[in-house]
Each structure stands twice: as structure tokens, then as C-alpha cells.
Design a protein around this motif. Structure first.
Motif, PDB file in Angstrom:
ATOM      1  N   THR A  54       0.819  -1.202   0.000  1.00 46.41           N
ATOM      2  CA  THR A  54       0.000   0.000   0.000  1.00 46.41           C
ATOM      3  C   THR A  54       0.858   1.260   0.000  1.00 46.41           C
ATOM      4  O   THR A  54       1.744   1.395   0.849  1.00 46.41           O
ATOM      5  CB  THR A  54      -0.917   0.027   1.241  1.00 46.41           C
ATOM      6  OG1 THR A  54      -1.720  -1.153   1.258  1.00 46.41           O
ATOM      7  CG2 THR A  54      -1.814   1.251   1.227  1.00 46.41           C
ATOM      8  N   PRO A  55       0.632   2.202  -0.917  1.00 46.95           N
ATOM      9  CA  PRO A  55       1.340   3.484  -0.874  1.00 46.95           C
ATOM     10  C   PRO A  55       0.683   4.418   0.133  1.00 46.95           C
ATOM     11  O   PRO A  55      -0.546   4.443   0.253  1.00 46.95           O
ATOM     12  CB  PRO A  55       1.184   4.007  -2.303  1.00 46.95           C
ATOM     13  CG  PRO A  55      -0.103   3.420  -2.786  1.00 46.95           C
ATOM     14  CD  PRO A  55      -0.238   2.084  -2.115  1.00 46.95           C
ATOM     15  N   THR A  56       1.482   5.182   0.860  1.00 41.96           N
ATOM     16  CA  THR A  56       0.925   6.105   1.849  1.00 41.96           C
ATOM     17  C   THR A  56       1.970   7.151   2.233  1.00 41.96           C
ATOM     18  O   THR A  56       3.172   6.962   2.019  1.00 41.96           O
ATOM     19  CB  THR A  56       0.450   5.347   3.107  1.00 41.96           C
ATOM     20  OG1 THR A  56      -0.182   6.247   4.006  1.00 41.96           O
ATOM     21  CG2 THR A  56       1.613   4.681   3.817  1.00 41.96           C
ATOM     22  N   LEU A  57       1.520   8.257   2.810  1.00 39.11           N
ATOM     23  CA  LEU A  57       2.426   9.245   3.383  1.00 39.11           C
ATOM     24  C   LEU A  57       3.016   8.688   4.676  1.00 39.11           C
ATOM     25  O   LEU A  57       2.361   7.920   5.384  1.00 39.11           O
ATOM     26  CB  LEU A  57       1.678  10.546   3.680  1.00 39.11           C
ATOM     27  CG  LEU A  57       1.096  11.309   2.481  1.00 39.11           C
ATOM     28  CD1 LEU A  57       0.230  12.458   2.985  1.00 39.11           C
ATOM     29  CD2 LEU A  57       2.190  11.832   1.588  1.00 39.11           C
ATOM     30  N   PHE A  58       4.224   9.100   5.004  1.00 44.34           N
ATOM     31  CA  PHE A  58       4.863   8.599   6.227  1.00 44.34           C
ATOM     32  C   PHE A  58       5.831   9.651   6.743  1.00 44.34           C
ATOM     33  O   PHE A  58       6.136  10.631   6.075  1.00 44.34           O
ATOM     34  CB  PHE A  58       5.606   7.300   5.917  1.00 44.34           C
ATOM     35  CG  PHE A  58       6.963   7.533   5.302  1.00 44.34           C
ATOM     36  CD1 PHE A  58       8.117   7.383   6.050  1.00 44.34           C
ATOM     37  CD2 PHE A  58       7.082   7.945   3.971  1.00 44.34           C
ATOM     38  CE1 PHE A  58       9.369   7.623   5.492  1.00 44.34           C
ATOM     39  CE2 PHE A  58       8.318   8.177   3.412  1.00 44.34           C
ATOM     40  CZ  PHE A  58       9.464   8.018   4.172  1.00 44.34           C
ATOM     41  N   TRP A  59       6.355   9.410   7.945  1.00 46.52           N
ATOM     42  CA  TRP A  59       7.399  10.270   8.490  1.00 46.52           C
ATOM     43  C   TRP A  59       8.165   9.496   9.559  1.00 46.52           C
ATOM     44  O   TRP A  59       7.719   8.447  10.043  1.00 46.52           O
ATOM     45  CB  TRP A  59       6.838  11.577   9.048  1.00 46.52           C
ATOM     46  CG  TRP A  59       5.917  11.460  10.233  1.00 46.52           C
ATOM     47  CD1 TRP A  59       6.202  11.720  11.547  1.00 46.52           C
ATOM     48  CD2 TRP A  59       4.531  11.074  10.209  1.00 46.52           C
ATOM     49  NE1 TRP A  59       5.102  11.525  12.338  1.00 46.52           N
ATOM     50  CE2 TRP A  59       4.057  11.128  11.540  1.00 46.52           C
ATOM     51  CE3 TRP A  59       3.653  10.696   9.201  1.00 46.52           C
ATOM     52  CZ2 TRP A  59       2.748  10.812  11.893  1.00 46.52           C
ATOM     53  CZ3 TRP A  59       2.344  10.374   9.540  1.00 46.52           C
ATOM     54  CH2 TRP A  59       1.898  10.439  10.873  1.00 46.52           C
ATOM     55  N   ARG A  60       9.346  10.009   9.885  1.00 46.74           N
ATOM     56  CA  ARG A  60      10.246   9.342  10.827  1.00 46.74           C
ATOM     57  C   ARG A  60      10.476  10.198  12.058  1.00 46.74           C
ATOM     58  O   ARG A  60      10.597  11.412  11.980  1.00 46.74           O
ATOM     59  CB  ARG A  60      11.602   9.073  10.150  1.00 46.74           C
ATOM     60  CG  ARG A  60      12.625   8.392  11.076  1.00 46.74           C
ATOM     61  CD  ARG A  60      13.978   8.285  10.393  1.00 46.74           C
ATOM     62  NE  ARG A  60      14.597   9.601  10.213  1.00 46.74           N
ATOM     63  CZ  ARG A  60      15.349  10.215  11.131  1.00 46.74           C
ATOM     64  NH1 ARG A  60      15.575   9.657  12.314  1.00 46.74           N
ATOM     65  NH2 ARG A  60      15.887  11.401  10.879  1.00 46.74           N
ATOM     66  N   GLU A  61      10.559   9.532  13.210  1.00 47.24           N
ATOM     67  CA  GLU A  61      10.966  10.178  14.451  1.00 47.24           C
ATOM     68  C   GLU A  61      11.979   9.260  15.122  1.00 47.24           C
ATOM     69  O   GLU A  61      11.606   8.213  15.661  1.00 47.24           O
ATOM     70  CB  GLU A  61       9.773  10.447  15.365  1.00 47.24           C
ATOM     71  CG  GLU A  61       8.774  11.435  14.769  1.00 47.24           C
ATOM     72  CD  GLU A  61       7.658  11.820  15.726  1.00 47.24           C
ATOM     73  OE1 GLU A  61       7.648  11.312  16.870  1.00 47.24           O
ATOM     74  OE2 GLU A  61       6.803  12.621  15.328  1.00 47.24           O
ATOM     75  N   GLY A  62      13.247   9.623  15.065  1.00 39.25           N
ATOM     76  CA  GLY A  62      14.280   8.752  15.594  1.00 39.25           C
ATOM     77  C   GLY A  62      14.320   7.466  14.787  1.00 39.25           C
ATOM     78  O   GLY A  62      14.487   7.470  13.571  1.00 39.25           O
ATOM     79  N   THR A  63      14.173   6.336  15.466  1.00 33.50           N
ATOM     80  CA  THR A  63      14.145   5.044  14.783  1.00 33.50           C
ATOM     81  C   THR A  63      12.723   4.513  14.660  1.00 33.50           C
ATOM     82  O   THR A  63      12.508   3.315  14.467  1.00 33.50           O
ATOM     83  CB  THR A  63      15.020   4.012  15.527  1.00 33.50           C
ATOM     84  OG1 THR A  63      14.561   3.902  16.882  1.00 33.50           O
ATOM     85  CG2 THR A  63      16.481   4.428  15.507  1.00 33.50           C
ATOM     86  N   ARG A  64      11.755   5.408  14.741  1.00 37.21           N
ATOM     87  CA  ARG A  64      10.353   5.027  14.556  1.00 37.21           C
ATOM     88  C   ARG A  64       9.810   5.609  13.261  1.00 37.21           C
ATOM     89  O   ARG A  64      10.138   6.742  12.899  1.00 37.21           O
ATOM     90  CB  ARG A  64       9.486   5.523  15.720  1.00 37.21           C
ATOM     91  CG  ARG A  64       9.663   4.736  17.011  1.00 37.21           C
ATOM     92  CD  ARG A  64       8.645   5.188  18.054  1.00 37.21           C
ATOM     93  NE  ARG A  64       8.550   4.236  19.146  1.00 37.21           N
ATOM     94  CZ  ARG A  64       7.620   4.278  20.098  1.00 37.21           C
ATOM     95  NH1 ARG A  64       6.710   5.253  20.079  1.00 37.21           N
ATOM     96  NH2 ARG A  64       7.591   3.375  21.051  1.00 37.21           N
ATOM     97  N   LEU A  65       8.989   4.836  12.590  1.00 37.18           N
ATOM     98  CA  LEU A  65       8.296   5.292  11.397  1.00 37.18           C
ATOM     99  C   LEU A  65       6.800   5.337  11.668  1.00 37.18           C
ATOM    100  O   LEU A  65       6.251   4.443  12.315  1.00 37.18           O
ATOM    101  CB  LEU A  65       8.579   4.352  10.216  1.00 37.18           C
ATOM    102  CG  LEU A  65      10.024   4.287   9.744  1.00 37.18           C
ATOM    103  CD1 LEU A  65      10.186   3.191   8.691  1.00 37.18           C
ATOM    104  CD2 LEU A  65      10.481   5.628   9.203  1.00 37.18           C
ATOM    105  N   TYR A  66       6.154   6.390  11.179  1.00 37.64           N
ATOM    106  CA  TYR A  66       4.709   6.546  11.313  1.00 37.64           C
ATOM    107  C   TYR A  66       4.093   6.633   9.921  1.00 37.64           C
ATOM    108  O   TYR A  66       4.681   7.189   9.003  1.00 37.64           O
ATOM    109  CB  TYR A  66       4.373   7.837  12.062  1.00 37.64           C
ATOM    110  CG  TYR A  66       4.719   7.853  13.533  1.00 37.64           C
ATOM    111  CD1 TYR A  66       3.734   7.599  14.494  1.00 37.64           C
ATOM    112  CD2 TYR A  66       6.007   8.143  13.965  1.00 37.64           C
ATOM    113  CE1 TYR A  66       4.040   7.630  15.851  1.00 37.64           C
ATOM    114  CE2 TYR A  66       6.320   8.163  15.321  1.00 37.64           C
ATOM    115  CZ  TYR A  66       5.337   7.907  16.256  1.00 37.64           C
ATOM    116  OH  TYR A  66       5.642   7.938  17.594  1.00 37.64           O
TER     117      TYR A  66
END
Length: 245
Positions: A54-66
Motif C-alpha cells: 500500500t502506498p501512503t504518506l509517512f514520516w520518521r521520528e528517531g528510529t520510529r516510522l509513522y
């Protein structure tokens, strides 16, 4: 005394680059930089033995992905309890025309990140995540927007995944023919490919005298999108100040 090695992700059979291992990288700086310069990702997972992507928007915080989506999404419903997932991004940098079909290729920068995905259930964490979904691309924008309603918040689900394994793979070689083929009378070239921002198109229903915010300066006509997105990310998370790496 040996200098401390740069932080890197563990390498095993899951994330080791097997073909052309010389193109692989596992250090945080390389992996995170490629993630932060991307807008869309593809998330792969399995439901009842059937693979999905599935394609989607995402972002990173440290070693976590949302990443986010509709609360009714089958993908998100099935990633709510620690399901294994793989998130991938790719930056296409060129098309390569060689002197034989086998050596035709592309220059690219890519990342595959592995982990277990969980639905963000805590209301405060979810609200914060939905703010960062916007501010990751457009620094401080949410503060000047109409407040999100409770219904809108309920309609959106957010997933978080700790990066357990990750690898970057980069090709930046251009034309690479066999030595004996360079003498052939065949044309070859590298075609650079960049996603470039076009001229902004203000909404035709803007209230009079509303000006474009200075915070959108990174998104100017003719600039590469990956550069603009990286700058916006750095501004929002203050990477240069060590707030998040």
C-alpha cells in the motif's frame, strides 16, 4: 583509541543486501537521510496468506516510522497488534542506456525498513502524530490551521513501527558497459531524472490579501522535491540541534 563507529542497524539475513552488496548501507545517517527526503512510501504486509503493498504518506521520528490512513482501512486494521511489515522508499535518479540490454539500468537510492507495526491507541500520541503528519512537510503549519475535529481524528488511524532492521541500496554509476563493448558503434547515455517543484497555484477561493507563508520557502519553483522535503524535515525536527537523529 579507536573512534566509535557510526550508529547502524543490525545486519542479518532479513536486511543484508545480497546482490551487489557493495551498494548496501546500514548506518543511520544514510538510511534516515533517504527516508527523510521521501514523501510516499510503500508498506508491505500479509493478510491471511495474501501479500499486499500500500502506498501512503509517512514520516520518521528517531528510529520510529509513522504512517496514516482511514480508520476503515484493511491495512491499518491488520497492523494494529504488532504485525510484521516492511516499509520501502525509492528515489529514481537516472535511466541508463548501455550498449547491451543486460547493462541497461537506473541510478537510484532506496531503503527497506523492517519491523512490527502497531496502531497508535493513546489519544494524545495520536493527536501529536497527526500534527507531525502535516508539520513534517510544512514546518509549524498546523498551528495556523482550523482545529481538527474529533470526528476527523476518529476517522484517521496512525500506525507506528520501530525500525528493527533496515538497509539502503544506492546505485550512482551511470553507464557501465563491459570493457570490450565500449568500442562498439552504439550510442549510450545517462538520462538524469528529478522530481522538480512547479510554480505554486494558489487556491482561487483564497480570502483577499492572504499571502504565501514564509515557511513554504523550501517549496519554490524549480527546486528538487527531495531537497525541499529534507529541509522541511530538518526544520521541523531540528536535526542540526540534535533533537532527533
Amino acid at each position: 583509541m579507536n573512534a566509535p563507529s557510526a550508529p547502524s542497524y543490525p545486519v542479518d539475513g532479513m536486511n543484508r543486501v545480497k546482490r551487489r552488496h557493495d551498494r548496501g548501507a546500514y548506518d543511520h545517517e544514510t538510511v534516515h537521510g533517504l527516508l527523510d527526503a521521501a514523501v510516499l512510501c510503500h508498506v508491505s504486509y500479509v493478510i491471511d496468506g495474501q501479500p499486499y503493498c500500500t502506498p501512503t504518506l509517512f514520516w520518521r521520528e528517531g528510529t520510529r516510522l509513522y504512517w496514516h490512513g482511514s480508520s476503515a482501512s484493511r491495512m491499518l486494521r491488520n497492523q494494529s497488534d504488532g504485525q510484521p511489515a516492511c516499509l520501502a522508499v525509492t528515489h529514481l535518479d537516472s535511466l541508463v542506456l548501455a550498449r547491451c540490454g543486460f547493462n541497461h539500468s537506473a541510478d537510484y537510492r532506496s531503503v527497506m525498513a523492517f519491523g512490527h507495526a502497531w496502531l497508535v491507541a493513546d489519544p494524545e500520541e495520536k493527536r501529536r502524530a497527526l500534527v507531525m503528519m502535516v508539520d513534517r512537510f510544512f514546518p509549524d503549519r498546523t498551528a495556523g490551521l482550523r482545529q481538527t475535529t474529533e470526528q476527523e481524528t476518529k476517522a484517521t488511524a496512525v500506525v507506528v513501527m520501530e525500525i528493527e532492521r533496515a538497509s539502503a541500496k544506492i546505485r550512482a554509476k551511470g553507464v557501465a558497459d563491459d570493457d570490450e563493448d565500449y568500442a562498439l558503434p552504439i550510442y549510450a547515455e545517462r538520462l538524469p531524472v528529478h522530481m522538480v517543484i512547479g510554480a505554486p497555484e494558489p487556491c482561487p477561493r483564497l480570502v483577499p490579501d492572504i499571502e504565501r507563508p514564509a515557511s513554504l520557502t523550501p517549496y519554490r519553483e524549480g527546486r528538487r522535491l527531495d531537497d525541499a522535503v529534507s529541509e522541511a524535515y530538518s526544520t521541523t525536527y531540528k536535526v542540526d540541534e540534535g533533537v532527533i537523529g
